[in-house]
Design a protein around this motif. Structure first.
Motif, PDB file in Angstrom:
ATOM      1  N   TYR A  66       8.647  15.518  27.063  1.00 43.81           N
ATOM      2  CA  TYR A  66       7.338  16.158  27.245  1.00 43.81           C
ATOM      3  C   TYR A  66       7.489  17.680  27.327  1.00 43.81           C
ATOM      4  N   LEU A  67       8.424  18.146  28.160  1.00 45.93           N
ATOM      5  CA  LEU A  67       8.598  19.589  28.318  1.00 45.93           C
ATOM      6  C   LEU A  67       9.108  20.242  27.036  1.00 45.93           C
ATOM      7  N   GLN A  68       9.889  19.529  26.274  1.00 44.35           N
ATOM      8  CA  GLN A  68      10.380  20.070  25.000  1.00 44.35           C
ATOM      9  C   GLN A  68       9.262  20.126  23.964  1.00 44.35           C
ATOM     10  N   ASP A  69       8.526  19.034  23.814  1.00 43.52           N
ATOM     11  CA  ASP A  69       7.497  18.954  22.770  1.00 43.52           C
ATOM     12  C   ASP A  69       6.249  19.778  23.072  1.00 43.52           C
ATOM     13  N   TYR A  70       5.870  19.869  24.347  1.00 42.55           N
ATOM     14  CA  TYR A  70       4.610  20.527  24.689  1.00 42.55           C
ATOM     15  C   TYR A  70       4.781  21.928  25.265  1.00 42.55           C
ATOM     16  N   HIS A  71       5.987  22.250  25.742  1.00 40.77           N
ATOM     17  CA  HIS A  71       6.193  23.567  26.359  1.00 40.77           C
ATOM     18  C   HIS A  71       7.405  24.299  25.807  1.00 40.77           C
ATOM     19  N   GLN A  72       7.982  23.780  24.720  1.00 41.42           N
ATOM     20  CA  GLN A  72       9.078  24.403  23.995  1.00 41.42           C
ATOM     21  C   GLN A  72      10.293  24.733  24.870  1.00 41.42           C
ATOM     22  N   LEU A  73      10.530  23.942  25.902  1.00 37.62           N
ATOM     23  CA  LEU A  73      11.751  24.080  26.685  1.00 37.62           C
ATOM     24  C   LEU A  73      12.838  23.232  26.024  1.00 37.62           C
ATOM     25  N   VAL A  74      14.073  23.626  26.149  1.00 33.36           N
ATOM     26  CA  VAL A  74      15.183  22.897  25.543  1.00 33.36           C
ATOM     27  C   VAL A  74      15.570  21.747  26.475  1.00 33.36           C
ATOM     28  N   ALA A  75      15.442  20.522  25.985  1.00 29.82           N
ATOM     29  CA  ALA A  75      15.676  19.336  26.816  1.00 29.82           C
ATOM     30  C   ALA A  75      17.067  19.337  27.437  1.00 29.82           C
ATOM     31  N   ASN A  76      18.065  19.809  26.710  1.00 32.00           N
ATOM     32  CA  ASN A  76      19.434  19.832  27.234  1.00 32.00           C
ATOM     33  C   ASN A  76      19.635  20.872  28.331  1.00 32.00           C
ATOM     34  N   HIS A  77      18.652  21.736  28.540  1.00 31.21           N
ATOM     35  CA  HIS A  77      18.737  22.760  29.575  1.00 31.21           C
ATOM     36  C   HIS A  77      17.886  22.408  30.791  1.00 31.21           C
ATOM     37  N   LEU A  78      17.521  21.143  30.919  1.00 35.13           N
ATOM     38  CA  LEU A  78      16.678  20.706  32.032  1.00 35.13           C
ATOM     39  C   LEU A  78      17.445  19.761  32.938  1.00 35.13           C
ATOM     40  N   GLN A  79      17.304  19.968  34.225  1.00 42.20           N
ATOM     41  CA  GLN A  79      17.854  19.039  35.214  1.00 42.20           C
ATOM     42  C   GLN A  79      16.670  18.461  35.974  1.00 42.20           C
ATOM     43  N   VAL A  96      15.179  24.525  35.191  1.00 41.09           N
ATOM     44  CA  VAL A  96      15.438  24.989  33.834  1.00 41.09           C
ATOM     45  C   VAL A  96      16.712  25.818  33.904  1.00 41.09           C
ATOM     46  N   ILE A  97      17.754  25.333  33.275  1.00 40.35           N
ATOM     47  CA  ILE A  97      19.059  25.962  33.317  1.00 40.35           C
ATOM     48  C   ILE A  97      19.197  26.851  32.092  1.00 40.35           C
ATOM     49  N   SER A  98      19.504  28.090  32.324  1.00 43.01           N
ATOM     50  CA  SER A  98      19.626  29.053  31.237  1.00 43.01           C
ATOM     51  C   SER A  98      21.079  29.485  31.091  1.00 43.01           C
ATOM     52  N   ASN A  99      21.496  29.704  29.872  1.00 42.92           N
ATOM     53  CA  ASN A  99      22.841  30.199  29.596  1.00 42.92           C
ATOM     54  C   ASN A  99      22.902  31.720  29.589  1.00 42.92           C
ATOM     55  N   TYR A 100      21.830  32.361  29.981  1.00 45.47           N
ATOM     56  CA  TYR A 100      21.758  33.820  29.893  1.00 45.47           C
ATOM     57  C   TYR A 100      22.166  34.530  31.166  1.00 45.47           C
TER      58      TYR A 100
END
Length: 101
Positions: A66-79, A96-100
């Motif tokens: 849901y968060l990936q499809d509707y809010h463009q968050l990367v699913a692999n970066h979610l806990q 939301v885990i960021s690599n930045y």
């Protein structure tokens, strides 16, 4: 960043997840969240006359989709952490885990 979901947000995520898998509209999916003594949080779904039980990981996947499809968050970066309390019922805390950093 943290995103908080209430029970309705989780149910909506599961409806969308099942609808995508079954190629139907989310409004055609019924969902009941349950706290199972040995399985943890589960969901019973009814879609196209068929029932299914989703386990905790399936629900976590549904929230991520849901968060990936509707809010463009990367699913692999979610806990995603699901929880239940008498006061708030079913909730999800999503980090939301960021690599930045």
């Amino acid at each position: 960043m943290e995103v908080l979901f209430n029970e309705q947000d989780i149910v909506d995520s599961v409806c969308i997840y099942i609808a995508l898998k079954e190629r139907m509209e989310p409004e055609q999916v019924e969902v009941d969240l349950e706290l199972h003594p040995s399985l943890g949080i589960t969901a019973s779904t009814l879609a196209l006359g068929r029932t299914a039980r989703l386990h905790e990981q399936d629900i976590i996947d549904a929230v991520a989709v849901y968060l990936q499809d509707y809010h463009q968050l990367v699913a692999n970066h979610l806990q995603v952490n699901l929880s239940f309390s008498e006061k708030n019922r079913f909730t999800a805390s999503i980090q939301v885990i960021s690599n930045y950093f």
